[in-house]
Motif scaffolding. Structure first.
Motif, mmCIF file in Angstrom:
data_model
loop_
_atom_site.group_PDB
_atom_site.id
_atom_site.type_symbol
_atom_site.label_atom_id
_atom_site.label_comp_id
_atom_site.label_asym_id
_atom_site.label_seq_id
_atom_site.Cartn_x
_atom_site.Cartn_y
_atom_site.Cartn_z
ATOM 1 N N ALA A 45 0.833 -1.204 0.000
ATOM 2 C CA ALA A 45 0.000 0.000 0.000
ATOM 3 C C ALA A 45 0.872 1.260 0.000
ATOM 4 O O ALA A 45 0.580 2.249 -0.702
ATOM 5 C CB ALA A 45 -0.921 -0.014 1.202
ATOM 6 N N ASN A 46 1.976 1.243 0.741
ATOM 7 C CA ASN A 46 2.890 2.398 0.760
ATOM 8 C C ASN A 46 3.554 2.592 -0.608
ATOM 9 O O ASN A 46 3.707 3.725 -1.095
ATOM 10 C CB ASN A 46 3.945 2.214 1.840
ATOM 11 N N ASN A 47 3.955 1.473 -1.226
ATOM 12 C CA ASN A 47 4.567 1.569 -2.556
ATOM 13 C C ASN A 47 3.588 2.157 -3.575
ATOM 14 O O ASN A 47 3.975 2.942 -4.459
ATOM 15 C CB ASN A 47 5.040 0.194 -3.021
ATOM 16 N N TRP A 48 2.365 1.770 -3.443
ATOM 17 C CA TRP A 48 1.358 2.276 -4.373
ATOM 18 C C TRP A 48 1.139 3.776 -4.194
ATOM 19 O O TRP A 48 1.018 4.517 -5.160
ATOM 20 C CB TRP A 48 0.071 1.509 -4.202
ATOM 21 N N GLU A 49 1.132 4.244 -2.956
ATOM 22 C CA GLU A 49 0.955 5.669 -2.708
ATOM 23 C C GLU A 49 2.130 6.478 -3.281
ATOM 24 O O GLU A 49 1.955 7.552 -3.864
ATOM 25 C CB GLU A 49 0.812 5.918 -1.197
ATOM 26 N N ARG A 50 3.360 5.960 -3.111
ATOM 27 C CA ARG A 50 4.525 6.655 -3.665
ATOM 28 C C ARG A 50 4.494 6.657 -5.192
ATOM 29 O O ARG A 50 4.841 7.658 -5.845
ATOM 30 C CB ARG A 50 5.805 6.011 -3.155
ATOM 31 N N ALA A 51 4.093 5.520 -5.756
ATOM 32 C CA ALA A 51 4.049 5.429 -7.219
ATOM 33 C C ALA A 51 3.056 6.414 -7.807
ATOM 34 O O ALA A 51 3.295 7.006 -8.880
ATOM 35 C CB ALA A 51 3.718 4.003 -7.637
ATOM 36 N N LYS A 52 1.945 6.599 -7.141
ATOM 37 C CA LYS A 52 0.953 7.549 -7.648
ATOM 38 C C LYS A 52 1.511 8.972 -7.685
ATOM 39 O O LYS A 52 1.116 9.785 -8.522
ATOM 40 C CB LYS A 52 -0.316 7.489 -6.780
ATOM 41 N N LYS A 53 2.446 9.284 -6.770
ATOM 42 C CA LYS A 53 3.035 10.631 -6.739
ATOM 43 C C LYS A 53 4.221 10.777 -7.701
ATOM 44 O O LYS A 53 4.435 11.832 -8.298
ATOM 45 C CB LYS A 53 3.492 10.970 -5.330
#
Length: 222
Positions: A127-135
């Motif tokens: 979930a953290n990786n996904w949030e960073r990827a979106k940014k």
């Protein structure tokens, strides 16, 4: 006719009339004999008529059959640790009858709980990786492919968590089956195994037989 003759005729008529009167009033010898031969009826021979309602009944040979009969077998394989019944006992539904060694299944439950903790940690990281990827993807720091991989990683981690949760439920179910209870009330047979025996679903003999006594069938061939 002289007065003397008249007197004689009158006396004769008087005698005839007296004889006729006696024969009419006096009982005949045969009637007297019949009365003397009559037998009195005893009071015990006299019955009173009484109205009653009669219901016929009959008897039939029959065989009683139990409504339920079960051969109780364990659903998991383990050593018999405890037995809480004797042959012929009347047991109530849900009474604990046999306890199998639960150590193996307790260890399986602990492993399943550890798998769940690991899966939840992976989900948090995904979930953290996904949030960073979106940014980062709009700024050009990562490619669209990396962004998609980060997104799919979240879905995979969630599936792993669900699988681990199912593993826990399965482990708990196997552990619960080490405690064997009466499925219904009835009379129990002798035990076919002893404490320390290794038993399982494929054992030749069941742990015991259980027969329900209330209600029962009565079967007849007539």
């Amino acid at each position: 006719m002289s007065s003397q003759h008249r007197l004689l005729i009158g006396l004769a008529l008087l005698g005839l009339m007296s004889g006729c009167g006696k024969s009419a009033d006096a009982p005949s010898p045969q009637a007297g004999a019949a009365v003397s031969q009559a037998t009195p009826i005893a009071s015990t021979s006299i019955s009173s008529v009484e109205e009653r309602t009669l219901r016929p009944k009959f008897e039939l040979p029959a065989i009683t059959e139990a409504l339920q009969t079960a051969k109780i077998r364990p659903e998991v394989q383990a050593l018999i640790k405890e037995m809480h019944f004797a042959a012929g006992d009347l047991v109530e539904k849900d009474r604990v009858l046999v306890v199998l060694d639960p150590s193996k299944y307790e260890a399986q439950l602990a492993a399943a709980e550890a798998n769940l903790q690991s899966a939840e940690a992976s989900l948090e990281q995904a979930a953290n990786n996904w949030e960073r990827a979106k940014k980062l993807e709009p700024q050009g720091y990562i490619s669209a492919l990396d962004r998609d991989r980060a997104k799919s990683g979240v879905g995979t981690a969630r599936a792993s968590v669900a699988q681990a949760q199912a593993g826990i439920e399965e482990a708990r179910l196997r552990l619960s089956r080490t405690t064997i209870k009466a499925p219904f009330s009835g009379k129990i047979s002798r035990p076919y195994h002893a404490i320390g025996d290794l038993v399982g679903p494929l054992a030749l003999q069941p742990l015991f037989d259980l027969v329900q006594l209330d209600p029962i069938y009565a079967r007849t061939n007539i």
